[in-house]
Design an enzyme around this catalytic site. Structure first.
Site, short mmCIF file in Angstrom:
data_model
loop_
_atom_site.label_atom_id
_atom_site.label_comp_id
_atom_site.label_asym_id
_atom_site.label_seq_id
_atom_site.Cartn_x
_atom_site.Cartn_y
_atom_site.Cartn_z
N ASP A 181 -4.69 -71.82 18.01
CA ASP A 181 -3.60 -71.17 17.48
C ASP A 181 -2.51 -72.02 17.47
OD1 ASP A 181 -1.58 -69.17 17.41
OD2 ASP A 181 -1.86 -68.61 19.39
N GLU B 29 -0.29 -68.09 13.28
CA GLU B 29 -0.37 -67.51 14.70
C GLU B 29 -0.12 -65.80 14.52
OE1 GLU B 29 2.67 -68.08 18.05
OE2 GLU B 29 0.84 -68.13 19.25
N GLU B 30 0.88 -65.52 13.61
CA GLU B 30 1.08 -64.00 13.78
C GLU B 30 -0.11 -63.23 13.20
OE1 GLU B 30 3.29 -66.23 12.89
OE2 GLU B 30 5.12 -65.73 14.04
#
Ligand code: AR6
Length: 528
Positions: free
Chosen positions: A290, A308-309
């Protein structure tokens, strides 16, 4: 002599080690101890597939800085109209026990126990989401009442104080997916106390969804797509509550155990590299990277919508990490094991769109966790190109990657690392440098590397060539490390813009140091 690409079509996806097949030992039985809290009754046998019972039987109220401040704590108080202190949980119960039939009622309910924010929060993204959503009726008739009930079950479902995974402490938290759902339902209703003020000094990320509901600087389109993923998660668990478990591990690399990179005679790890594929679709059974923010989840509840989001909204259980994970320090990572994927998507950043359901078929381990291990590793953000070539920055990044790749539950036969352009998007790092850094860290952690260049074909070809050259000449970690430092000092000495296409790239430097050349793809790659 110029290298032919075919020479390096060496390594195949099928040869990568994946969990659980690669493990030579079985996972030890689940046990809790001082550093590993388990929020449910540990089954005497293996996880059986049925819903787990919370542990202990009744709610234990702890209100201190070592634990998450729980919405249902007796200490969670607010002032009444007459300025008398009243229980905030009672107020939450009052409003969430009532039917909420539309967006305005929902806003009113949330603000009734967040009065301090009644003039500061807007719900514009949420409003727009409902204007667009075709299943609005279904949401208010079925999904929202389900989320209300789930949120209210907090004191009976999450009975044990939730430890904060403190900075500098190796610690683990295991909970059931049902408990995670209940906590996420509370985040949806913004019930977590002491988590709304947005002070720069805060070491915990925000968790209440208020930021996701609002619209700022025209980001409502992004937030609407995120909301679709979140609502899809709640709809899915309404239809069938998942019965598995999740573990969040804060892993610390003690200063005394940092390898001396300049002295490691370890040979370089196997590498599979491709411009096709991505971490979440193709990384099954590998340790998946991540590309994190030091506040795990980064802008998931705000504006951000990159690797990541996206991962956090399609696997919303990861958002829960924000409840108890203070900002990561240089020698720390967070490992999230077992988080299920619920949504499919297309696009990236501004073009990101929810694409419907995703049914995650990953098999589970004996603790009940899906065999999906994701490590939140935060790179440094570089405002300018050169700074990253300073030795202390290079060491910081190698140590962070090594901390991420080290492994905690098993020490040998670890699955491959599934990664890519870590730190090279929003954080503006150099792809060549980061690829070599990750290769070094993985080699010393004794793990193979699966590298997705995310559509960058020239990078794929070059990385494969450079790796092939390094391996052919039996270059070890210390030798590669030395080459990186030599190149870096050149960059810093010249103070040139290293990305200027007239200057030598790291891969070119390495190739020429080995008496080779990269061939024609070199310059194209950098322009890309
Ligand atoms: N699989 C493989 N590679 C990918 C994927 C994927 N699914 N998605 C993106 N890439 P970035 P950073 C590649 O910018 O630079 C967030 O806000 C793609 O080439 O997400 O480490 C965090 O919260 C992309 O350019 O990571 C942090 O605040 C590159 O990976 C910050 O961004 C880097 O992705 C971290 O920025």
């Amino acid at each position: 002599k110029s290298f032919q690409a075919e020479e390096y079509k060496s390594f195949d996806l099928g040869e990568l080690r994946r969990a659980p097949k690669c493990y030579k030992h079985s996972l030890p039985p689940l046990r809790f101890d001082m550093t590993h809290k388990v929020l449910f009754k540990v089954p005497s046998e293996e996880w059986s597939g049925s819903l787990l019972q919370p542990y202990p039987n009744s709610f234990m109220d702890k209100w201190d800085e070592h634990h998450v401040y729980m919405p249902c704590s007796n200490h969670n108080i607010m002032s009444s109209q007459h300025d008398r202190p009243v229980s905030r949980w009672k107020q939450i119960e009052n409003v969430l026990n009532e039917k909420i039939s539309g967006i305005f009622e929902l806003e009113e309910a949330i603000l009734s126990y967040n009065q301090h924010y009644s003039h500061r929060w807007d719900f514009d993204s949420l409003r727009e989401f409902f204007m667009q959503d075709k299943r609005k009726d279904e949401f208010f008739t079925h999904t929202l009442p389900f989320i209300q009930k789930l949120a209210l079950s907090l004191p009976s479902l999450v009975t044990q104080p939730i430890p904060i995974l403190k900075q500098g402490c190796e610690s683990k938290l295991t909970l059931s997916q049902q408990q995670a759902a209940c906590l996420l339902a509370n985040a949806f209703f913004c019930t977590f106390p002491k988590r709304n003020a947005r002070m720069k000094s805060a070491i915990l990320p925000d968790i209440n969804f208020s930021n996701l509901f609002r619209a700022s600087s025209g980001d409502s389109t992004r937030k609407i797509e995120k909301l679709k993923c979140i609502v899809n998660y709640f709809e899915r668990i309404r239809k069938q509550m998942p019965t598995g478990t999740l573990t969040f591990t804060r892993h610390v690399l003690p200063h005394g155990s940092v390898p001396m990179w300049g002295e490691c005679s370890v040979k370089l790890a196997d590498l599979y590299v491709s411009s096709e594929g991505n971490i979440e679709d193709d990384g099954m059974g590998m340790l998946q990277a991540d590309f994190a923010n030091k506040y795990v989840g980064g802008g998931v509840l705000g504006h951000g919508l990159v690797q990541e989001e996206i991962r956090f909204v399609i696997c919303p259980e990861m958002i829960l990490s924000r409840l108890f994970t203070p900002v990561l320090q240089d020698n720390e990572v967070l490992i999230m094991t077992g988080c299920e994927r619920f949504s499919d998507y297309t696009g990236y950043s501004d073009s990101f769109q929810f694409k419907g359901d995703y049914v995650d078929k990953t098999p589970r381990d004996r603790w009940g966790r899906m065999n999906t291990e994701v490590v939140a590793m935060d790179a440094l953000f570089f405002r300018d190109g050169e700074t990253q070539f300073e030795k202390n920055k290079i060491l910081r990044e190698i140590n962070k990657a090594y901390c991420a790749f080290q492994g905690t539950e098993f020490t040998s036969y670890l699955p491959a690392i599934c990664t890519g352009n870590w730190g090279c998007g929003a954080f503006r790092g150099d792809k060549h440098l980061k690829a070599m850094i990750q290769l070094i860290a993985a080699s010393v952690a004794d793990r193979q590397v699966c590298y997705f260049t995310f559509g960058d074909k020239p990078l794929e070809l070059q990385l494969r060539r450079v790796h092939g050259m390094l391996r052919k000449q039996n270059i070890t970690v210390k030798e590669l490390f030395k080459l990186i430092l030599e190149y870096s000092s050149k960059v810093l000495r010249k103070k040139h813009h290293y990305w200027d296409t007239n200057n030598e790239t790291l891969f070119e430097y390495v190739a020429s140091a080995l008496g080779e050349t990269l061939g024609d793809t070199a310059r194209q790659a950098y322009a890309g």
